[in-house]
Design an enzyme around this catalytic site. Structure first.
Site, PDB file in Angstrom:
ATOM      1  N   SER A  32       0.605  -1.030   0.429  1.00 11.58           N
ATOM      2  CA  SER A  32      -0.439  -0.330   0.125  1.00 11.58           C
ATOM      3  C   SER A  32       0.550   1.327  -0.154  1.00 11.58           C
ATOM      4  O   SER A  32       1.479   1.141  -0.505  1.00 11.58           O
ATOM      5  CB  SER A  32      -1.104  -0.333   1.390  1.00 11.58           C
ATOM      6  OG  SER A  32      -1.778   0.412   1.692  1.00 11.58           O
TER       7      SER A  32
ATOM      8  N   ASP B 214      -8.245  -5.667  -5.606  1.00 14.44           N
ATOM      9  CA  ASP B 214      -7.431  -4.529  -4.808  1.00 14.44           C
ATOM     10  C   ASP B 214      -8.643  -3.145  -5.434  1.00 14.44           C
ATOM     11  O   ASP B 214      -9.084  -3.221  -6.225  1.00 14.44           O
ATOM     12  CB  ASP B 214      -6.333  -3.917  -5.420  1.00 14.44           C
ATOM     13  CG  ASP B 214      -5.733  -2.748  -4.401  1.00 14.44           C
ATOM     14  OD1 ASP B 214      -6.579  -2.036  -3.015  1.00 14.44           O
ATOM     15  OD2 ASP B 214      -5.222  -2.804  -3.290  1.00 14.44           O
TER      16      ASP B 214
ATOM     17  N   HIS C 162      -6.580  -6.059  -0.750  1.00 15.48           N
ATOM     18  CA  HIS C 162      -6.104  -5.079  -0.710  1.00 15.48           C
ATOM     19  C   HIS C 162      -5.055  -5.202  -0.218  1.00 15.48           C
ATOM     20  O   HIS C 162      -5.101  -5.374   1.366  1.00 15.48           O
ATOM     21  CB  HIS C 162      -6.896  -3.422  -0.572  1.00 15.48           C
ATOM     22  CG  HIS C 162      -5.242  -2.512   0.332  1.00 15.48           C
ATOM     23  ND1 HIS C 162      -4.272  -2.008  -1.233  1.00 15.48           N
ATOM     24  CD2 HIS C 162      -4.973  -1.516   1.088  1.00 15.48           C
ATOM     25  CE1 HIS C 162      -3.927  -0.896  -0.810  1.00 15.48           C
ATOM     26  NE2 HIS C 162      -4.536  -0.658   0.893  1.00 15.48           N
TER      27      HIS C 162
END
Length: 578
Positions: free
Chosen positions: A212, A459, A496
């Site tokens: 991320s 994601d 994610h």
């Protein structure tokens, strides 16, 4: 057709609003290749020479060491597995009084294993940072082997502010810069010097990784500092401002379809509420679309197993308009309204301003959209978290944002704006320089550095398609030789960074080290599901008909995990990357 480079497919497009048919990438193979600069010398380990004495004895500019203590084996665990004995050092760099009269510093901790492998790992953390996470070098998914457990010396930091300063830090000019890229640049030489003091030698090889925002940290450092030999880049938010704005744009599209007046708990503050947008595209409706995607795409890889491995082929095979029933009356979970189809198509296209300017990338369609993490990002975080970063960190000047009413046409230019206080724009401090044409990475390639990238196809905040497009631009910038420097591993079904309908437990750090130090590029990497009893933590969203330890190879793009035609569908041995 064999080729010496990554094929460059036609530009991705969506036909709007009628369908969600994404253009199919041209086929091609990614040859094994080898580093243009050859493998770097392998790291050599050393024993820890001092720990507690580092608190008083280590000296480095603008650095204070608060403590240095021995951590017994098992004092720290990765999942349920104990980590070996190591030295824990806590400290801070560049303590200062901010322009907002708050106290700032770059807080950090380092964990130095007693039995060291000669390598350094910078752990990039996620979100808005603001907390010093345990420096264990944990990877995406449910890992059982982080960098510390593998013998690396590891550093973790808060990137220059504490959680108590969130989101205020975004209005403090230097704190913005530290969060964007300067904290990594300041911590790196200090960390290497601390390692030298602890072991009597500095690290032979240095690696930087994260998922991320941590993946963004890695990509930014690769473009700016180039102080590392290997980069492990997970679900990179390398265009984080654009992705966050696309979230706000999406929230404004979902809102008219949601249940009027409905609210839900704030994800970070249980005493506060936010608009509940989930009624715009309910769990049952998302499962309906997921089932339709599987019906069209599941068998494209040779096996009907609840996973879509042939992601690019699926974008062409599936059409939202024709493959999902359109409601002729009230919504009942077995159909979508025409308005829903239009909004879903627009959200997956990445959003545009009223003038037609793209806000962000398109997203690939994957059955993982049925997962809870997908819904959390699209319906909750879009109104609870993204407005904070958009308003206080990425915009010049900073200010509050109402996610459902903000004028996004006026907001986008604020990301590029500067003034006498904020001399670097939000886009500049957050994104890798030369992002559109990453030619500067040729220097890393030529000296033997490597990059391994992974991204969950499902994601919901950072698009795996955006990462794929970056790889294609890199290939063009490197004259068709990106495969000798970077490998991209899409993870079908993964949300994610972890979770979702996926085999999301894997170790990409070991293959990265092998590539950097032995010249062996990764092509097929084992990945397993995290079923009940998994020591890395159970993934509660796994389908009931999957084996608790289902395995698949993660395949370097553009190869696809393809069923060999016989054997258990639960075993990676019966799939090959082709």
């Amino acid at each position: 057709m064999k080729t010496s480079s990554i094929h460059r497919p036609r530009a991705l497009h969506l036909v709007l609003p009628a369908s969600l048919g994404l253009a199919l990438s041209a086929c091609g193979s990614l040859p094994a290749g080898s580093s243009a600069g050859g493998p770097l010398k392998a790291a050599e380990g050393a024993a820890l020479q001092q720990c507690e004495t580092l608190a008083a004895g280590f000296r480095h500019d603008n650095t204070s060491i608060d403590s240095a203590t021995v951590q017994a084996a098992g004092a720290l665990k990765l999942g349920s597995q104990p980590v070996a004995e190591h030295c824990l050092v806590k400290g801070a760099m560049f303590k200062r009084k901010g322009s907002d009269n708050r106290d700032y510093a770059i807080g950090f901790e380092m964990r130095l294993p007693k039995a060291w492998n000669g390598r350094f790992y910078y752990q990039g953390n996620g979100g808005l940072d603001g907390a010093v996470q345990p420096a264990q070098g944990a990877l995406g998914g449910g890992p059982l082997t982080g960098a510390l457990a593998q013998g690396f010396a590891v550093i973790s930091s808060d990137a220059g502010h504490t959680g108590a300063q969130t989101p205020f830090f975004g209005a403090e000019p230097q704190s913005r810069l530290d969060y964007g890229y300067q904290a990594v640049a300041k911590l790196t030489p200090m960390a290497k010097a601390l390692i030298a003091s602890a072991y009597g030698k500095g690290p032979d090889r240095s690696y930087l990784g994260g998922c991320s925002n941590g993946g963004r940290h890695a990509m930014v450092e690769a473009a700016r500092g180039q102080s590392y030999d290997g980069y492990l880049v997970g679900a990179p938010g390398y265009r984080l401002p654009n992705a966050a704005l696309a979230q706000l744009w999406g929230a404004q599209q979902w809102a008219p379809l949601a249940v009027a007046g409905a609210t839900t708990k704030h994800p970070l503050n249980p005493n506060a509420s936010i608009p509940d947008l989930s009624g715009a595209f309910t769990k049952a409706e998302r499962q309906l679309v997921a089932s339709a995607i599987l019906a069209k795409c599941d068998a494209l890889d040779g096996a009907k197993d609840g996973l879509v491995q042939a992601t690019q082929a699926c974008q062409s095979a599936f059409n939202l308009k024709t493959d999902v029933a359109t409601c002729s009356g009230e919504r009942n979970g077995q159909c979508l309204s025409t308005a829903q189809k239009d909004v879903i198509a627009s959200v997956f296209a990445g959003g545009r301003t009223t003038g037609g300017q793209a806000i962000y990338s398109a997203f690939p369609l994957d059955p993982g959209l049925a997962g809870d993490n997908w819904a959390m990002w699209k319906f909750a975080n879009a109104v609870a978290l993204d407005p904070l970063s958009v308003g206080t960190v990425f915009s010049t000047p900073p200010g509050p944002v109402d996610p459902l009413k903000d004028d996004l046409n006026a907001r986008l230019p604020l990301f590029s704006a500067t003034n006498d206080v904020y001399r670097e724009s939000g886009l500049s401090l957050m994104t890798p320089p030369g992002n559109d044409k990453p030619v500067s990475l040729a220097r890393l390639k030529d000296r033997g550095a490597k990059m391994v990238i992974y991204h969950g196809v499902a994601d919901a905040i950072f698009s795996a398609e955006d990462t794929r497009q970056w790889l294609l631009r890199l290939d063009q910038a490197l004259g068709g030789k990106a495969d000798s420097f970077a490998r991209f591993f899409p993870v079908p079904g993964m949300a994610h960074c972890s979770g979702g309908l996926a085999t999301d437990q894997f170790d990409l750090l070991s293959p990265l080290v092998k590539w950097v130090e032995q010249g062996v590029p990764p092509q097929a990497v084992p990945a397993t599901a995290r079923g009940a009893g998994n020591p890395g933590g159970e993934n509660k969203e796994l389908p009931a008909d999957w084996s608790a330890s289902r395995s698949r190879p993660l395949c370097a793009y553009p190869t696809v995990a393809t069923y060999k035609g016989s054997g258990s569908l639960e075993d990676a041995a019966n799939f090959s990357c082709r």
